[in-house]
Design an enzyme around this catalytic site. Structure first.
Site, PDB file in Angstrom:
ATOM      1  N   ASP A 235       0.830  -1.202   0.000  1.00  0.00           N
ATOM      2  CA  ASP A 235       0.000   0.000   0.000  1.00  0.00           C
ATOM      3  C   ASP A 235       0.871   1.261   0.000  1.00  0.00           C
ATOM      4  OD1 ASP A 235      -2.707   1.175   0.492  1.00  0.00           O
ATOM      5  OD2 ASP A 235      -1.742   1.904   2.315  1.00  0.00           O
ATOM      6  N   GLU A 295       1.205  -0.529  -5.206  1.00  0.00           N
ATOM      7  CA  GLU A 295       0.274   0.565  -5.513  1.00  0.00           C
ATOM      8  C   GLU A 295       1.131   1.730  -5.986  1.00  0.00           C
ATOM      9  OE1 GLU A 295      -3.259   3.386  -3.720  1.00  0.00           O
ATOM     10  OE2 GLU A 295      -1.658   2.743  -2.399  1.00  0.00           O
TER      11      GLU A 295
HETATM   12  C1  GLC Z   1      -4.126   3.309  -0.422  1.00  0.00           C
HETATM   13  C2  GLC Z   1      -5.415   2.520  -0.373  1.00  0.00           C
HETATM   14  C3  GLC Z   1      -6.513   3.430   0.094  1.00  0.00           C
HETATM   15  C4  GLC Z   1      -6.168   3.928   1.484  1.00  0.00           C
HETATM   16  C5  GLC Z   1      -4.805   4.604   1.483  1.00  0.00           C
HETATM   17  C6  GLC Z   1      -4.305   4.843   2.869  1.00  0.00           C
HETATM   18  O1  GLC Z   1      -4.180   4.321  -1.337  1.00  0.00           O
HETATM   19  O2  GLC Z   1      -5.677   1.956  -1.621  1.00  0.00           O
HETATM   20  O3  GLC Z   1      -7.757   2.784   0.103  1.00  0.00           O
HETATM   21  O4  GLC Z   1      -7.148   4.821   1.914  1.00  0.00           O
HETATM   22  O5  GLC Z   1      -3.822   3.802   0.856  1.00  0.00           O
HETATM   23  O6  GLC Z   1      -3.889   3.653   3.455  1.00  0.00           O
END
Ligand code: GLC
Length: 570
Positions: A235, A295
């Site tokens: 993440d 991500e």
């Molecule tokens: C990433 C996740 C999102 C979350 C953020 C903070 O972007 O995909 O859903 O709110 O991280 O952890």
């Protein structure tokens, strides 16, 4: 000397084999690679599950792990090889699981570690691997590390987070803005310092420059690998490091949807140290033949390329969000993005929707032909060279169901930003299984409402309809898993000047698949000269097509948003 070395290395080998056969130590699993050098994840289809919304086994209105286990055969039959489950660790749920308060457990709302093990076992029986979501940039403010950290300036965990004095009394250390609105610094009245949070104030950022944090987090990944997870989706990886001098970010013109000034995140995003850390995470992952998905929000293909690591030693699967951000049916833009990721030295990873973005059904849909467009998009990204990550419900054409009133909003940013920003509830609604109340997700009122379209767009009804979105996905996924050109083949863009029909060839050892997709609302014809690709008198043999698609020799006729996947014969 060489003889001595040879004989002694042979006896070492014998000893190692002997110890391994006794189970005296764990040997890293061998990497399963096919004859063409592809590890398992390059041929796999991944599927993202938002556990709150997939299947509710105990009917409390929130999905759970036993619910996922009970649907493993559905996933197998659909053609899914791995599921990525968004965070199911204990959490106060401020950011619905992305605020973790214990990395080595399961939130009781979702079940227990035993349920988790059962789910992994059920997955194994159905050839579905389990990928966890690793929230490594920040914890919950209720995590014991943070509770200790904020208890005093000299606490054992003080330096596990980023604490700083303000610039002046009442003024944060710098101008950084939280992604979820307002200053990224929160003042703690007990110890009279600010802590940094890239997201909600309840999500304090970990200090990755502290070796104790790094060690703990790497060990956490080992702990889950031992439990049988096949990898992690990492993440917010680009946010791991901050400028040690905490310099102000350059301010740009205008404001964002939350009303904050636009800024270039020069000093708190994408710092070079991120890559060093990814290499360490990868080293640990390699011990267990695990895969790391990122991500990875990038602005250019060069940035995306870096995430693979210069020697392929960082992420195996950084997601190409530049592809997802092509929010219109534009062949020229898609061609550009595919060429860009094809030009990197890594394996492409395609995504068209996830839990943070409006569903693809709405983003690409024109309001009239959404079902045809959903099929077109499925036939498109599932036949590209690369690994797709689907989002639950995409295969049945689930639509966004945005809250109608501010008081109904669950996602905090939707309350802060209402009405310009409605938050992410709309794309996180319960999976639509059948036509019974709450779409068969739960017998109780679910945490988010299902849209009225569940009556037509659900697994049970679509399974019976040969022309449904679900059946189109199944056919394409079936072909993808069995056809060598789709599994192994190169990608060649065709008719690159055509503004309406997106077409390409996937070819392998003299065999090829041609894909033609009419991305326009008018009928289109496309003629293919494949002589350069070694198919002089190309004849197309239809494998999968929309209802009115036809072929004549090397000519294809497609109705509005029509699609064709054909084998190229000589
Ligand atoms: C990433 C996740 C999102 C979350 C953020 C903070 O972007 O995909 O859903 O709110 O991280 O952890």
């Amino acid at each position: 000397m060489s003889r001595l070395f040879f004989s002694s290395s042979r006896s070492w080998l014998a000893l190692i084999l002997f110890l391994a056969s006794c189970g005296a130590f764990t040997v890293a699993q061998s990497t399963p690679v096919d004859a063409n050098g592809h590890p398992w994840w390059q041929h796999a289809v991944f599927y993202e599950i938002y556990p709150r919304s997939f299947a509710d086994s105990n009917n409390d209105g929130v999905g759970d792990l036993n619910g996922i286990s009970s649907r493993m055969s559905y996933l197998h039959d659909l053609g899914i090889d791995a599921i990525w489950i968004t965070p199911c660790y204990p959490s106060p749920q401020v950011d619905f699981g992305y605020d973790v308060s214990d990395y080595e457990n399961i939130d009781p709302m979702y079940g227990t570690l035993k349920d988790f093990d059962r789910m992994v076992g059920e997955g194994k029986e159905n050839s579905v691997r389990v990928i966890m979501d690793f929230v490594l940039n920040h914890t919950s403010d209720q995590h014991s590390w943070f509770l200790d950290s904020k208890s005093s300036r000299s606490s054992a965990h003080r330096d596990w987070y980023l604490w700083r004095d303000g610039k002046a009394p009442g003024h944060p250390p710098n101008n950084w803005i939280s992604i979820f609105g307002g200053s990224a610094w929160n003042f703690d009245p007990t110890t009279h310092q600010f802590y940094y949070h890239a997201f909600y104030p309840q999500q304090p950022d970990l200090n990755w420059r502290n070796p104790a944090v790094e060690k703990e987090m790497l060990d956490t990944t080992r702990w889950w690998y031992r439990r049988g997870v096949a990898g992690f989706r990492l993440d917010a990886v680009d946010m791991l490091f901050e400028d040690p001098e905490l310099r102000d970010n350059p301010v740009l013109t205008g404001t964002d949807t939350l009303g904050d000034p636009n800024m270039e995140d020069k000093y708190n995003r994408n710092l070079p140290e991120v890559h060093e850390e990814l290499q360490k995470l990868r080293k640990v992952a390699d011990e267990s033949d695990a895969v790391l998905i990122g991500e990875t929000w990038t602005a250019t293909a060069a940035q995306l390329d870096r995430y693979y690591g210069q020697n392929g030693n960082e992420l195996q699967m950084p997601m190409d969000f530049m592809f997802m951000m092509v929010d219109k049916l534009s062949p020229p833009e898609f061609r550009r993005q595919i060429a860009a990721v094809d030009g990197t030295h890594g394996w492409p990873v395609f995504v068209i929707s996830n839990h943070d973005r409006v569903r693809s059904y709405n983003r690409y849909g024109d309001g009239k032909n959404n079902d045809a467009i959903a099929k077109l998009m499925g036939a498109f990204y599932l036949t590209l060279r690369g690994t797709p990550i689907m989002y639950y419900g995409e295969e049945i054409g689930m639509e966004n169901n945005d809250p109608k009133r501010r008081e109904d909003v669950q996602d905090p940013i939707g309350r802060t930003g209402w009405p310009a920003e409605k938050g992410r509830d709309g794309e996180r609604t319960p999976m639509q299984w059948n036509t019974t109340p709450n779409a068969g997700f739960s017998t109780t009122r679910p945490w988010l409402p299902v849209p009225p379209s569940y009556k037509t767009h659900n697994v049970e009804s679509e399974s019976k309809d040969p022309s449904s979105i679900l059946n189109l996905y199944k056919k394409v996924l079936g072909l993808r898993h069995s056809n060598e050109a789709l599994l192994e083949g190169s990608y060649t863009a065709l008719n690159e000047d055509d503004p309406n029909v997106m077409s390409y060839l996937r070819s392998y050892k003299g065999k090829a698949i041609l894909v033609a997709l009419n991305m326009s609302a008018t009928p289109q014809k496309a003629v293919f000269d494949l002589s350069k690709q070694g198919f002089g008198e190309a004849r197309l043999q239809t494998l999968i097509a929309s209802h009115a698609a036809t072929t004549k020799g090397n000519e294809v006729a497609l109705e509005p948003f029509g699609l064709l996947i054909a084998e190229v014969g000589r």
